[in-house]
Design a protein around this motif. Structure first.
Motif, mmCIF file in Angstrom:
data_model
loop_
_atom_site.group_PDB
_atom_site.id
_atom_site.type_symbol
_atom_site.label_atom_id
_atom_site.label_comp_id
_atom_site.label_asym_id
_atom_site.label_seq_id
_atom_site.Cartn_x
_atom_site.Cartn_y
_atom_site.Cartn_z
ATOM 1 N N GLU A 90 0.821 -1.205 0.000
ATOM 2 C CA GLU A 90 0.000 0.000 0.000
ATOM 3 C C GLU A 90 0.856 1.257 0.000
ATOM 4 O O GLU A 90 1.876 1.349 0.676
ATOM 5 C CB GLU A 90 -0.914 0.018 1.226
ATOM 6 N N ASN A 91 0.441 2.236 -0.816
ATOM 7 C CA ASN A 91 1.076 3.550 -0.828
ATOM 8 C C ASN A 91 0.022 4.586 -1.196
ATOM 9 O O ASN A 91 -1.153 4.251 -1.371
ATOM 10 C CB ASN A 91 2.269 3.586 -1.801
ATOM 11 N N SER A 92 0.439 5.839 -1.309
ATOM 12 C CA SER A 92 -0.514 6.919 -1.552
ATOM 13 C C SER A 92 -1.199 6.806 -2.916
ATOM 14 O O SER A 92 -2.315 7.301 -3.094
ATOM 15 C CB SER A 92 0.197 8.276 -1.450
ATOM 16 N N ARG A 93 -0.564 6.130 -3.863
ATOM 17 C CA ARG A 93 -1.143 6.016 -5.203
ATOM 18 C C ARG A 93 -2.154 4.879 -5.328
ATOM 19 O O ARG A 93 -3.030 4.916 -6.191
ATOM 20 C CB ARG A 93 -0.034 5.823 -6.249
ATOM 21 N N ASN A 94 -2.040 3.878 -4.482
ATOM 22 C CA ASN A 94 -2.935 2.733 -4.632
ATOM 23 C C ASN A 94 -3.859 2.498 -3.443
ATOM 24 O O ASN A 94 -4.498 1.448 -3.347
ATOM 25 C CB ASN A 94 -2.128 1.457 -4.915
ATOM 26 N N LYS A 95 -3.945 3.472 -2.536
ATOM 27 C CA LYS A 95 -4.769 3.283 -1.345
ATOM 28 C C LYS A 95 -6.220 2.960 -1.709
ATOM 29 O O LYS A 95 -6.866 2.142 -1.027
ATOM 30 C CB LYS A 95 -4.732 4.529 -0.461
ATOM 31 N N ASP A 96 -6.752 3.576 -2.762
ATOM 32 C CA ASP A 96 -8.136 3.309 -3.152
ATOM 33 C C ASP A 96 -8.314 1.853 -3.591
ATOM 34 O O ASP A 96 -9.323 1.211 -3.264
ATOM 35 C CB ASP A 96 -8.596 4.266 -4.258
ATOM 36 N N VAL A 131 -6.320 -0.709 -2.642
ATOM 37 C CA VAL A 131 -6.133 -1.532 -1.442
ATOM 38 C C VAL A 131 -7.413 -1.552 -0.610
ATOM 39 O O VAL A 131 -7.805 -2.593 -0.080
ATOM 40 C CB VAL A 131 -4.945 -1.013 -0.610
ATOM 41 N N ASP A 132 -8.074 -0.398 -0.501
ATOM 42 C CA ASP A 132 -9.339 -0.337 0.238
ATOM 43 C C ASP A 132 -10.402 -1.223 -0.418
ATOM 44 O O ASP A 132 -11.175 -1.903 0.271
ATOM 45 C CB ASP A 132 -9.836 1.107 0.321
#
Length: 217
Positions: A172-178, A180-181
């Motif tokens: 998870e990182n700031s670009r793929n948080k959506d 991952v959620d």
């Protein structure tokens, strides 16, 4: 000079899958009797190979895909698969990179009418997209009370759904948080819901590309 990325398919090994390094591939095949594996230059080629029979790629016969040429099924071979059940929906995903920009969708198998579409997301993988598409399809069919079956051309995603776990290595990182959620929500749905929908592997080599395909090959 930058070393070109290769993708390693393990059909038979300690843990079948697609690996991004020879080291990981070797770890899955060393000491495993009858291991079947091969490297590919692109992720799309690796995914198509993994979703197919290893006999089409590994071997020394003239029908082997060691040369990179696609095996053409005879009418007799195609007949063994029968015809797809059109009373169904089909799901698929597309990713420009691994990870990369990713999206997925579901369509009516017969009419190819789009039933749902998510993305594009800034960062995801094709396997994650295939997993999310399958779970979305299951939830969609349950919500509308449909007894149609669902097709996916991804053995990996089908396996993840059966285990109720998206076994991705993406961190998870700031670009793929959506994304991952969404994965967490999908896993939660699988663990808290029951369904009677039959999941079926789409046989690309016999029927052509799955109707939900994004046409980027």
């Amino acid at each position: 000079m930058t070393k070109k990325q290769k993708y390693y398919v393990v059909w038979e090994g300690k843990k079948p899958g697609i690996y991004l390094s020879w080291k990981d591939c070797k770890a899955m095949t060393d000491g495993y009797a009858g291991a079947k594996y091969k490297s590919f230059e692109t992720f799309d080629k690796a995914k198509a190979a993994f979703d197919s029979d290893y006999k089409n790629y590994v071997g020394t016969g003239k029908d082997s895909r060691l040369s990179g040429k696609k095996k053409v099924l005879s009418p007799e071979e195609k007949a063994k698969y029968g015809e797809p059940n059109l009373y169904s929906i089909a799901v698929d995903a597309a990713s420009s990179g691994n990870p990369g920009v990713m999206e997925y969708r579901g369509v009516d198998t017969q009419t190819v009418k789009e039933l749902f579409h998510q993305g594009p997301f800034k960062q995801g993988t094709n396997n994650i997209g295939e997993f999310l598409a399958l779970v979305h399809g299951l939830a969609y069919l349950k919500k509308i009370g449909s007894d149609r079956l669902i097709y996916s051309d991804s053995r990996i995603a089908i396996g993840w759904v059966k285990k109720k776990k998206c076994n991705t290595r993406m961190q998870e990182n700031s670009r793929n948080k959506d994304v991952v959620d969404l994965v967490k929500r999908a896993e939660h749905w699988l663990k808290t819901n029951t369904y009677t929908t039959t999941i079926v592997k789409w046989e690309t080599k016999a029927w052509g590309e799955i109707p939900a395909d994004f046409g980027r090959k």
